[in-house]
Write a protein that holds these residues in place. Structure first.
Motif, short mmCIF file in Angstrom:
data_model
loop_
_atom_site.label_atom_id
_atom_site.label_comp_id
_atom_site.label_asym_id
_atom_site.label_seq_id
_atom_site.Cartn_x
_atom_site.Cartn_y
_atom_site.Cartn_z
N ASP A 104 1.61 3.40 -3.24
CA ASP A 104 0.63 4.32 -3.80
C ASP A 104 0.99 5.75 -3.40
O ASP A 104 0.41 6.34 -2.50
CB ASP A 104 -0.77 3.96 -3.31
N LYS A 105 2.01 6.30 -4.07
CA LYS A 105 2.56 7.61 -3.71
C LYS A 105 1.57 8.76 -3.90
O LYS A 105 1.60 9.73 -3.18
CB LYS A 105 3.84 7.90 -4.50
N ASP A 106 0.69 8.66 -4.90
CA ASP A 106 -0.26 9.75 -5.12
C ASP A 106 -1.57 9.55 -4.34
O ASP A 106 -2.49 10.35 -4.44
CB ASP A 106 -0.54 9.95 -6.61
N ALA A 107 -1.64 8.49 -3.55
CA ALA A 107 -2.78 8.20 -2.66
C ALA A 107 -4.12 8.22 -3.39
O ALA A 107 -5.12 8.67 -2.84
CB ALA A 107 -2.77 9.17 -1.48
N ASP A 108 -4.13 7.67 -4.60
CA ASP A 108 -5.39 7.61 -5.34
C ASP A 108 -6.11 6.27 -5.16
O ASP A 108 -7.16 6.04 -5.76
CB ASP A 108 -5.17 7.92 -6.82
N GLY A 109 -5.54 5.38 -4.35
CA GLY A 109 -6.17 4.09 -4.09
C GLY A 109 -5.89 3.04 -5.15
O GLY A 109 -6.46 1.96 -5.12
N LYS A 110 -5.01 3.37 -6.10
CA LYS A 110 -4.65 2.44 -7.17
C LYS A 110 -3.13 2.45 -7.34
O LYS A 110 -2.47 3.42 -7.01
CB LYS A 110 -5.30 2.85 -8.49
N LYS A 132 0.83 -1.21 0.00
CA LYS A 132 0.00 0.00 0.00
C LYS A 132 0.86 1.26 0.00
O LYS A 132 0.46 2.29 -0.53
CB LYS A 132 -0.93 0.02 1.22
N SER A 192 -0.31 2.56 -10.04
CA SER A 192 -0.02 2.83 -11.46
C SER A 192 1.19 2.00 -11.87
O SER A 192 1.93 1.48 -11.03
CB SER A 192 0.28 4.31 -11.67
N GLU A 243 4.30 3.47 -10.38
CA GLU A 243 4.48 3.17 -8.95
C GLU A 243 5.03 1.76 -8.77
O GLU A 243 5.91 1.54 -7.93
CB GLU A 243 3.16 3.35 -8.20
#
Length: 98
Positions: free
Chosen positions: A75-81, A72, A83, A86
């Motif tokens: 997820d550096k941009d904290a969008d819940g997905k 978890k 990429s 990432e």
């Protein structure tokens, strides 16, 4: 007995100086934040090529969806997905040429 009392502080100070400041903290590379790249590679890089690719991507996404705390952190941009970039960030650190 006096020898023990004199040596004890020396041993304690020596042990404290020998312990890295980041010991016990999660680390990403050398910054002390994020998942341990070594742990993620050890777990998910099944072909040992130093990157997460192919079926390994599917395994890391499955772990992410399953709530794996270390994954978890990717997820550096904290969008819940997760990429592709990432996931691609999990790779062996290249040694700098001198």
């Amino acid at each position: 007995m006096k020898r023990i009392l004199i040596l004890l502080p020396i041993v304690v100070i020596g042990a404290a100086l020998a312990t890295p400041a980041h010991a016990g903290k999660g680390k990403k590379g050398e910054k002390g934040e994020g998942p341990s790249v070594g742990m993620l590679l050890k777990t998910y890089d099944t072909n040992g090529n130093g990157t997460i690719d192919g079926d390994e991507v599917a395994a890391i996404k499955k772990a992410f969806d399953g709530g794996d705390a270390e994954v978890k952190k990717l997820d550096k941009d904290a969008d819940g997905k997760l990429s592709d970039s990432e996931i691609a960030s999990v790779k062996k650190h290249e040694k700098k040429a001198k």
